[in-house]
Design a protein around this motif. Structure first.
Motif, PDB file in Angstrom:
ATOM      1  N   UNK A 161       0.835  -1.198   0.000  1.00  0.00           N
ATOM      2  CA  UNK A 161       0.000   0.000   0.000  1.00  0.00           C
ATOM      3  C   UNK A 161       0.874   1.253   0.000  1.00  0.00           C
ATOM      4  N   UNK A 162       0.729   2.069  -1.034  1.00  0.00           N
ATOM      5  CA  UNK A 162       1.505   3.300  -1.117  1.00  0.00           C
ATOM      6  C   UNK A 162       0.644   4.537  -0.898  1.00  0.00           C
ATOM      7  N   UNK A 163      -0.652   4.346  -0.816  1.00  0.00           N
ATOM      8  CA  UNK A 163      -1.533   5.502  -0.605  1.00  0.00           C
ATOM      9  C   UNK A 163      -2.172   5.985  -1.903  1.00  0.00           C
ATOM     10  N   UNK A 164      -3.315   6.619  -1.722  1.00  0.00           N
ATOM     11  CA  UNK A 164      -4.153   7.042  -2.843  1.00  0.00           C
ATOM     12  C   UNK A 164      -3.421   7.954  -3.836  1.00  0.00           C
ATOM     13  N   UNK A 165      -2.703   8.951  -3.327  1.00  0.00           N
ATOM     14  CA  UNK A 165      -2.064   9.911  -4.212  1.00  0.00           C
ATOM     15  C   UNK A 165      -0.989   9.257  -5.087  1.00  0.00           C
ATOM     16  N   UNK A 166      -0.277   8.316  -4.498  1.00  0.00           N
ATOM     17  CA  UNK A 166       0.765   7.612  -5.254  1.00  0.00           C
ATOM     18  C   UNK A 166       0.101   6.671  -6.268  1.00  0.00           C
ATOM     19  N   UNK A 167      -1.009   6.035  -5.867  1.00  0.00           N
ATOM     20  CA  UNK A 167      -1.718   5.138  -6.785  1.00  0.00           C
ATOM     21  C   UNK A 167      -2.201   5.912  -8.011  1.00  0.00           C
ATOM     22  N   UNK A 168      -2.733   7.095  -7.766  1.00  0.00           N
ATOM     23  CA  UNK A 168      -3.185   7.943  -8.875  1.00  0.00           C
ATOM     24  C   UNK A 168      -2.000   8.278  -9.793  1.00  0.00           C
TER      25      UNK A 168
END
Ligand code: UDP
Ligand code: MG
Length: 334
Positions: free
Chosen positions: A93-100
């Protein structure tokens, strides 16, 4: 995959997409974190909305942000059964902003749409974004007219965007999340921003281009719980401020002046009393404690503010890759 290779292969893929056909390609960037309950419904609704529009080609890039439930398997199935689907599977899990960010890196489209996968951003509205893009906008923000979230989330978000706007050096649009459309040029520019503590909506707003807004009513989450607990929300909020403003640093100086002024008043008072009414001594212990605690508190606050900026410098200086991809799953035969 290192950032460098991601950038190089991304650029090559985009060029081929541009040359290949006249029908514009629209990329959807869809971050997924533990959405096993709702993701199939989401996909069905999005696919149904897109089937109505034949004048575009679509690719759906799901980014599995290290889900610990069955989301990864479901996404794999979707990629198998739908040729438009690609899945970027993160190693953790890298977080929403990184996923985007990873989704935008992977996208080949003439326009890129970023949206949540819990049906809070309605698939139909994404088509309105496309219309605005066709009418000439290069960045289209989807702005919330109303939202069906908890009272706490609604009020804190409302206040936050206004505070941020008043202290930030860029014009960050009010009441918008990451639901937006980026023209290929804007997406290319976004790919060049490699900072770790990311506030994607701020970065996009700071880029310029022709920007417009489309209003929408944000629905309730279709299934499951929010994946943004208070801790993650607070971090995003801090990243937003530290990315685009140095006002907190300047506030330390102001706080210093304020405390200094207070102490001057105290000194004048104590000396004055000594001269005019020497029989009254300024009361000791309580006053001392108050002053010591007040000073300790303000100093620690100031160090905390400094610390959050230094923390940013530290993580940026390390220059580690933004994310680690386990695998990119494509439709068979691609
Ligand atoms: N999400 C993610 N990684 C995270 C947290 C969230 O990819 O660490 C995704 C999530 O699956 C959803 C989107 O980001 O598609 C927005 O999250 P959520 O709906 O929980 O946030 P909220 O709408 O409550 O602000
Ligand atoms: Mg949501």
């Amino acid at each position: 995959m290192s950032t460098q290779t991601a950038e190089v292969t991304g650029t090559m893929a985009r060029r081929t997409a541009q040359e290949s056909g006249s029908t514009p390609l629209i990329s959807y960037v869809l971050p997924v974190y533990n959405e096993e309950e709702g993701i199939r419904t989401f996909h069905k609704e999005l696919a149904a909305a897109l089937d109505g529009r034949r004048e575009f080609r679509y690719e759906l890039i799901y980014v599995n942000d290290g889900s610990s439930d069955g989301s990864a398997e479901i996404l794999r199935d979707l990629a198998k059964s739908d040729a438009r689907v690609r899945v970027v599977d993160f190693a953790r899990n890298f977080g929403h902003q990184i996923a985007v960010t990873a989704g935008v890196d992977e996208a080949d489209g003439d326009a890129v749409i970023i949206m949540d996968t819990d049906l809070q951003d309605p698939p139909k509205v994404s088509l309105e974004l496309v219309d605005a893009w066709q009418a000439g906008a290069e960045i289209v923000h989807a702005r919330r007219r109303t939202r069906q979230d908890t009272f706490f989330k609604r009020t804190t978000a409302h206040a936050y965007y206004r505070v941020l706007r008043s202290c930030a050096e860029v014009d960050i649009p009010l009441d918008t999340g990451d639901f937006r459309l980026l023209d290929r040029r804007a997406a290319d520019e976004l790919r060049r921003f490699r900072e770790r503590s990311r506030f994607v909506r701020g970065i996009v707003a700071s880029m310029g281009f022709r920007q417009t807004e489309v209003y929408f009513d944000r629905d309730e989450r279709f299934a499951g719980e929010t994946k943004y607990p208070l801790r993650k929300m607070a971090r995003l909020a801090t990243d937003g401020v530290t990315s685009f403003s140095t006002v907190p640093l300047r506030m330390i100086t102001r706080l210093g002046f304020f405390v200094l002024a207070l102490s001057l008043v105290g000194i004048v008072y104590a000396v004055g009393m000594r001269i005019i009414r020497p029989e009254i001594t300024v009361s000791g212990w309580t006053m001392l404690m108050v002053v010591v605690l007040f000073l300790g508190g303000t100093q620690m606050l100031a160090i905390g503010v400094l610390g959050s900026y230094i923390g940013r410098i530290y993580t940026e200086a390390q220059g580690r890759p933004l994310y680690i991809v386990r695998e990119v799953v494509r439709h068979d035969g691609d």
